[in-house]
Design a protein around this motif. Structure first.
Motif, PDB file in Angstrom:
ATOM      1  N   ARG A  74       5.917   2.578  -1.500  1.00 37.14           N
ATOM      2  CA  ARG A  74       4.978   1.616  -0.898  1.00 37.14           C
ATOM      3  C   ARG A  74       5.595   0.857   0.271  1.00 37.14           C
ATOM      4  NH1 ARG A  74       0.739   1.315  -4.571  1.00 37.14           N
ATOM      5  NH2 ARG A  74      -0.244  -0.492  -3.635  1.00 37.14           N
ATOM      6  N   THR A  75       4.719   0.419   1.142  1.00 40.45           N
ATOM      7  CA  THR A  75       5.090  -0.557   2.168  1.00 40.45           C
ATOM      8  C   THR A  75       4.643  -1.915   1.648  1.00 40.45           C
ATOM      9  OG1 THR A  75       4.766   1.028   3.935  1.00 40.45           O
ATOM     10  CG2 THR A  75       4.654  -1.292   4.565  1.00 40.45           C
ATOM     11  N   SER A 105       0.853  -1.200   0.000  1.00 44.58           N
ATOM     12  CA  SER A 105       0.000   0.000   0.000  1.00 44.58           C
ATOM     13  C   SER A 105       0.887   1.247   0.000  1.00 44.58           C
ATOM     14  CB  SER A 105      -0.938  -0.011   1.205  1.00 44.58           C
ATOM     15  OG  SER A 105      -0.216   0.286   2.364  1.00 44.58           O
ATOM     16  N   PRO A 106       0.343   2.366  -0.531  1.00 41.10           N
ATOM     17  CA  PRO A 106       1.198   3.552  -0.717  1.00 41.10           C
ATOM     18  C   PRO A 106       1.224   4.516   0.470  1.00 41.10           C
ATOM     19  CG  PRO A 106      -0.935   3.912  -1.738  1.00 41.10           C
ATOM     20  CD  PRO A 106      -0.986   2.533  -1.120  1.00 41.10           C
ATOM     21  N   GLY A 107       2.219   5.398   0.435  1.00 40.78           N
ATOM     22  CA  GLY A 107       2.272   6.546   1.344  1.00 40.78           C
ATOM     23  C   GLY A 107       1.515   7.706   0.705  1.00 40.78           C
ATOM     24  N   LYS A 108       1.529   8.842   1.357  1.00 41.76           N
ATOM     25  CA  LYS A 108       0.724   9.971   0.871  1.00 41.76           C
ATOM     26  C   LYS A 108       1.446  11.322   1.050  1.00 41.76           C
ATOM     27  CE  LYS A 108      -0.101  12.522   4.591  1.00 41.76           C
ATOM     28  NZ  LYS A 108       0.519  12.238   5.734  1.00 41.76           N
ATOM     29  N   ALA A 150       0.332   4.824   8.449  1.00 43.26           N
ATOM     30  CA  ALA A 150      -0.950   4.465   7.822  1.00 43.26           C
ATOM     31  C   ALA A 150      -0.762   3.336   6.814  1.00 43.26           C
ATOM     32  CB  ALA A 150      -1.553   5.679   7.136  1.00 43.26           C
ATOM     33  N   SER A 151       0.359   3.380   6.108  1.00 38.17           N
ATOM     34  CA  SER A 151       0.617   2.358   5.108  1.00 38.17           C
ATOM     35  C   SER A 151       0.859   1.001   5.785  1.00 38.17           C
ATOM     36  CB  SER A 151       1.825   2.809   4.284  1.00 38.17           C
ATOM     37  OG  SER A 151       2.153   1.869   3.352  1.00 38.17           O
ATOM     38  N   TYR A 152       1.593   1.020   6.892  1.00 36.94           N
ATOM     39  CA  TYR A 152       1.780  -0.211   7.686  1.00 36.94           C
ATOM     40  C   TYR A 152       0.417  -0.717   8.172  1.00 36.94           C
ATOM     41  CZ  TYR A 152       2.422  -2.862  12.011  1.00 36.94           C
ATOM     42  OH  TYR A 152       2.318  -3.808  13.000  1.00 36.94           O
ATOM     43  N   VAL A 206      -4.203   0.004  -1.688  1.00 36.41           N
ATOM     44  CA  VAL A 206      -3.729  -1.306  -1.211  1.00 36.41           C
ATOM     45  C   VAL A 206      -4.076  -2.395  -2.241  1.00 36.41           C
ATOM     46  CG1 VAL A 206      -5.831  -1.864   0.134  1.00 36.41           C
ATOM     47  CG2 VAL A 206      -3.617  -2.798   0.831  1.00 36.41           C
ATOM     48  N   ARG A 207      -3.167  -3.328  -2.405  1.00 36.19           N
ATOM     49  CA  ARG A 207      -3.414  -4.386  -3.385  1.00 36.19           C
ATOM     50  C   ARG A 207      -2.622  -5.646  -3.005  1.00 36.19           C
ATOM     51  NH1 ARG A 207       0.379  -1.263  -7.639  1.00 36.19           N
ATOM     52  NH2 ARG A 207       2.289  -2.208  -6.914  1.00 36.19           N
ATOM     53  N   ILE A 208      -3.114  -6.756  -3.546  1.00 40.60           N
ATOM     54  CA  ILE A 208      -2.369  -8.008  -3.373  1.00 40.60           C
ATOM     55  C   ILE A 208      -1.438  -8.119  -4.572  1.00 40.60           C
ATOM     56  CG2 ILE A 208      -2.554 -10.531  -3.284  1.00 40.60           C
ATOM     57  CD1 ILE A 208      -5.243 -10.135  -1.837  1.00 40.60           C
TER      58      ILE A 208
END
Ligand SMILES: Nc1ncnc2c1ncn2[C@@H]1O[C@H](COP(=O)(O)OP(=O)(O)OP(=O)(O)O)[C@@H](O)[C@H]1O
Ligand SMILES: C[C@@](O)(CCO)CC(=O)[O-]
Length: 350
Positions: A35-36, A9-12, A133-135, A344-346
Motif C-alpha cells: 500500500r501507499t 490504497s493498494p497497488g495492483k 495510481a495508488s499515489y 482506498v481507506r481511512i
C-alpha cells in the motif's frame, strides 16, 4: 476538520488481459497487499508541503501562491485543467496538486493555515504494480475529505476514482483507468472498453509471488510494438486477443468457484504463451518463467512486458523457498504478497 488523517490504497497486478484490453477485450486485475500511505496534518506555517519519501522529493506551495493559482481564469472542467497544466507545468507531482487546487473553487483554503502531506509506499515505483495510481487515489481521497469536510464512504468512491484517473493522465497520457479502479475499489476488477465491468471478492486464499526482473518496464514502447505486430497480422492477433478474452472469463469463473489451483495454473501458463506470442517477453522474463516452471510453478508476465514483473500464484508453500533462492541467485527480486486487499481507506483520523 481533522488534525491528522492517514489514508492508504493498494497497488495492483494484472492477472490476465494486458495488451488485449487495449483492443477492447476484458482484463482482470487484482489489488495486492502493498500500500501507499498518505498522512496529512494541519500546520500553522502557511505552506502546503508534500513530502514524497520514495522519490526523496519535497514540493512546497505557499498559501498565497495557492490562492493566486485559484484565481487564474481557467475553467474548472477537469480536461481543461489538464490541458492547461500540461502546457505550463513540467513537474507531474506539482501538476497533481495544482489540479485539485483548480478543480474545487469552493475549497476553503482560507480556513487552512498550512498542511503537511507525507506519502510513503511499499509499492516499488515504475515496476508495473500501479504505484502512480495508488499515489493518485490517496491524493484524490485527501482532497475529497478537504473539500467535503467529512470522511468518505462507499458512495463517494466513484468521485475519488474519477479524480484519481485525471491525475493518472499526467503520469500516463492516456491510461485505461484499470489501475486507479483497482486502487480505489480493491479486490478483483474486470475492466473492458474503459469501464469497470465487474468487481468481486474471492474467499480463496491465494498468494502471489511477484518477481521483479529489475529491468525498467517500458509500457509505451511495448504497446507500440504490439500495435505494429497487430497491423501486420491483424486476423491472427484478433484471434489471439479473443482467446485472451475467453481466458479472462475462465479466470473469473475459477476464482468465484474456488476451483483447484491446478486449473488457475493452466490459465496462467496459457496466458504467458499468448504474451510470448505477442513478443513482449525477453530473455530475463523467459528465464523467470522457466525457473518457476522448474520448481512446479506456472508464471506469467504482468503488465506491459519488456521488463517489470512476472507473477506466480500458489496456495501452498511447497518448494517456495527453493524457488525464491534460485530467483535471487539469478538477480531477480521475488516478494510474496496476498491477492485481493481492500481498496482506498481511512486508516486513522483525529
Ligand atoms: N509513492 C509515490 N510517491 C509519489 N509519486 C509516486 C509514487 N509512486 C509513483 N509515483 C509517481 O508515479 C511515477 C511512476 O509511474 P510509472 O507509471 O512509471 O510506474 P507505476 O505506476 O508503478 O507503473 P504502472 O502504471 O505500469 O503500474 C513516478 O515517477 C512518480 O511521479
Ligand atoms: C499493456 C497494458 O495493457 C497494461 C500495462 O500495465 C496497457 C494498458 O492497458 O494501458
Amino acid at each position: 476538520m481533522f488534525k491528522e488523517i492517514k489514508i492508504s490504497s493498494p497497488g495492483k497486478i494484472i492477472l490476465c488481459g494486458e495488451h488485449a484490453v487495449v483492443y477492447g477485450k476484458k482484463a482482470l486485475a487484482c489489488s495486492v497487499d502493498l500500500r501507499t500511505t498518505l498522512t496529512a496534518s494541519h500546520t500553522s506555517n502557511n505552506f502546503f508541503q508534500l513530502i514524497l519519501i520514495n522519490l526523496n522529493k519535497t514540493v512546497e506551495i505557499k498559501k498565497e501562491d495557492f490562492m493566486s493559482i485559484r484565481s487564474s481564469p481557467i475553467s474548472s472542467e477537469p480536461n481543461a485543467i489538464i490541458n492547461h497544466l500540461e502546457k505550463v507545468e513540467n513537474d507531474k507531482i506539482v501538476s497533481s496538486l495544482k489540479f485539485f487546487i483548480l478543480l474545487d473553487p469552493d475549497l476553503e483554503w482560507s480556513k487552512i493555515a498550512g498542511l503537511q502531506v507525507l506519502v510513503s509506499s511499499e509499492i516499488p515505483i515504475a515496476s508495473g504494480l500501479g504505484s502512480s495510481a495508488s499515489y493518485s487515489t490517496c491524493l484524490s481521497s485527501l482532497f475529497f475529505v478537504l473539500g467535503s469536510n467529512r470522511v468518505f464512504s462507499e458512495s463517494d468512491l466513484e468521485t475519488i476514482n474519477r479524480n484519481a484517473y485525471y491525475i493518472e493522465k499526467f503520469f500516463h497520457g492516456n491510461p485505461s483507468g484499470l489501475d486507479n479502479s483497482v486502487s480505489t475499489y480493491g479486490n478483483f476488477v474486470v475492466f473492458e472498453k474503459g469501464q469497470i465491468r465487474e468487481k468481486f471478492t474471492s474467499d480463496q486464499k491465494l498468494n502471489v509471488l511477484i518477481i521483479n526482473s529489475q529491468i525498467p518496464k517500458q509500457t509505451l514502447e511495448q504497446v507500440k510494438k504490439v500495435r505494429s505486430l497487430y497491423e501486420k497480422h491483424t486476423a491472427v492477433l484478433d484471434s489471439l486477443m479473443n482467446t485472451v478474452d475467453i481466458l479472462v472469463d475462465k479466470f473469473v469463473q475459477s476464482l468465484k468457484e474456488k476451483s483447484s489451483l491446478d486449473g488457475i495454473k493452466d490459465l496462467v501458463t496459457i496466458n504467458q504463451g499468448l504474451l510470448y506470442a505477442l513478443q513482449i517477453s525477453n530473455q530475463s522474463l523467459n528465464s523467470i518463467v522457466n525457473i518457476c516452471e522448474k520448481f512446479g510453478f506456472g508464471a506469467k508476465i504482468t503488465g506491459a512486458g519488456g521488463g517489470g514483473c512476472c507473477i506466480t500464484i500458489f496456495d501452498h508453500a511447497n518448494r517456495l523457498e527453493e524457488l525464491k533462492l534460485c530467483l535471487t541467485e539469478n538477480s531477480f527480486l521475488p516478494f510474496e504478497t496476498r491477492l485481493g486487499s481492500k481498496g482506498v481507506r481511512i486508516d486513522e483520523i483525529n
